[in-house]
Design an enzyme around this catalytic site. Sequence first.
Site, mmCIF file in Angstrom:
data_model
loop_
_atom_site.group_PDB
_atom_site.id
_atom_site.type_symbol
_atom_site.label_atom_id
_atom_site.label_comp_id
_atom_site.label_asym_id
_atom_site.label_seq_id
_atom_site.Cartn_x
_atom_site.Cartn_y
_atom_site.Cartn_z
ATOM 1 N N LEU A 31 -5.196 0.775 2.296
ATOM 2 C CA LEU A 31 -4.146 0.404 1.344
ATOM 3 C C LEU A 31 -4.423 -0.993 0.803
ATOM 4 C CD1 LEU A 31 -1.068 1.561 3.483
ATOM 5 C CD2 LEU A 31 -2.413 2.910 1.849
ATOM 6 N N TYR B 169 -3.874 -1.908 5.982
ATOM 7 C CA TYR B 169 -3.345 -2.545 4.776
ATOM 8 C C TYR B 169 -3.996 -3.910 4.584
ATOM 9 C CZ TYR B 169 0.075 -4.931 1.756
ATOM 10 O OH TYR B 169 0.675 -5.640 0.751
ATOM 11 N N CYS B 170 -4.497 -4.163 3.369
ATOM 12 C CA CYS B 170 -5.088 -5.441 3.007
ATOM 13 C C CYS B 170 -6.217 -5.794 3.984
ATOM 14 C CB CYS B 170 -3.993 -6.509 2.963
ATOM 15 S SG CYS B 170 -4.508 -8.107 2.292
ATOM 16 N N LEU B 171 -6.200 -6.985 4.587
ATOM 17 C CA LEU B 171 -7.258 -7.360 5.524
ATOM 18 C C LEU B 171 -7.279 -6.443 6.732
ATOM 19 C CD1 LEU B 171 -7.135 -11.253 5.561
ATOM 20 C CD2 LEU B 171 -8.704 -9.752 4.353
#
Length: 586
Positions: free
Chosen positions: A346, A311-313
């Site tokens: 994500l 998710y994200c980074l």
Amino acid sequence: MRPSQQPRYVATSPVDAARALDQSFRGTVAHLTSGLSPIGLGLAWADWAWHLAAAPGTAARLVTEAQATGLKALARQAATNQGEPPSADPRFSGPEWSQWPYSCWAHLHDVSQAWWDDATNLEGVEPHHRDVVRLFAHQWMDFLSPSNWPWTNPQVIKATVETKGSNLVQGLHNALDDWRRVHGLDPLNGDARQVHQPGVDVACTPGQVVHRNHLVELLQYEPTTPTVKREPVFIVPSWIMKYYILDLSPHNSMVRYLVSQGHTVFILSWRNPDESDALIDMEDYLHLGVFDCLAAITRLTGGVPIHAAGYCLGGTLLSIGAAALARPQKIESAEQIAPIKTLTLLAAEVDFREPGDLGILIDESQVKLLEDMMAERGFLTGPQMAGSFQFLHSRDLIYSTRMREYLLGERDAPSDLMDWNADVTRMPVAMHSQYLHSLYLNNTLADGRYRVEGQPVSLSDIRVPMFAVGTVKDHVSPWKSVYKIHRLTETELTFVLTSGGHNAGIVSEPGHPRRDFQLLRTPADAPWLDPDAWAQRAERVEGSWWPTWHDWLSARSEGEVPARQLSPKTTLGPAPGTYVHVRYRD
């Protein structure tokens, strides 16, 4: 792990002494400017001003239009029926704003903002400088908005009359409590906005800590079904903020949902760093956060393939790790890691050419100033990082919120997402500096120049099925930027575009009202399809995208096996572990 030390210049020569003085001076400047580079801002304004001076025709037109701005506002107001909202801006949506003179002020604000948008769009200005000037013009206009001032906001005037001023008294209490919080003090009026505590109200899905190193704790969750999918799911969250965005309250926990659908779920919880972690870098985050945890899962599950998700980074880091594991030059620990079965990203970017709002404030001058500020303590504080997001979205996160809390005396009811958002984390200076230089400034991952153990990685080496999710209102990872994974990989890719923003679009549990998404599977050999064409072709589905992801994972799993309960005797303690509880009052 490298020995930790403070990343400051040591004056062993005249050159080092000069650099140390420069670093100290820039660090002081950074505190005075809230971390914004005056050089970067000055260059942007100079670029815009010189091009405006070199365009006398445009300058004359803008002056003429500025003079006519008030007349335009009056004309628009006169053409607007009483009772109709004077503007599409939600700040002026209340019925009180439809009355004179407030409707005129709202019109004037809209016309003025449109004028600034036009004025910043000059030919010849560097795109980055144009975006910076436009951002600060919007900041100025948001500051001057009539909704921010008690004498020009009809809703505040009405509330003050009706409550005999008690709204302003309560607002003063709210402001005082916020001041005390910023300075590490408890609120006076017992306002407990952070009522959702990890392990009690949030991050409470039953599980155990099954592995720990200096940087992460690896959590495994107790099965709730008689059988589970053969392949486990490993989730890498972002290290900005705590992991439990994916394990919020029981009703909206992604982790709990996956467990209830028969998946064995592992997730890592990042440690909140301190001064001793100053030199922990991206390589450490990759090895300790991804490779070491994959090796631990391999040992715990008997070497079956792993569904990996980020998710994200965390997704960016996981994609780097997946590419390193897929390349011909194997990493040192490759033999200890089971194959990755699928890869899910994500709201995760891998191409940072168009990184969204954060990219507006990132250039060489800005990053250098930030490095010197971080060098004083060895990390970027949580409030400093949170301040960047607040600055970029000051209309909603500062002005509208403060107006409601300080002028109307109203506090939003605490929610799990709000309390998670307030549970900020630090970032080590070495890691954050390398992350900004490698990804944001130089875009090395998309260009195939990012190095792991000295060798470059290429996302095109990833050949396992991929599932990527973008969110429509994402300002952190814009969906069209996330979509670029199509161009950088040569594998089967299912892309989902869901309603909501960076957080709310991902935390989109089944049953959540007003949720929908678009979906399209692209074979490995399919030609390039640009984002707009994809959006026209993709199927639209009502509801949450979580069941679609579960079905996708299940279709790529090799059957089921009997579930096995975790034994506390062989683990390191119950979930959510200890790292999640580490907080600092920076």
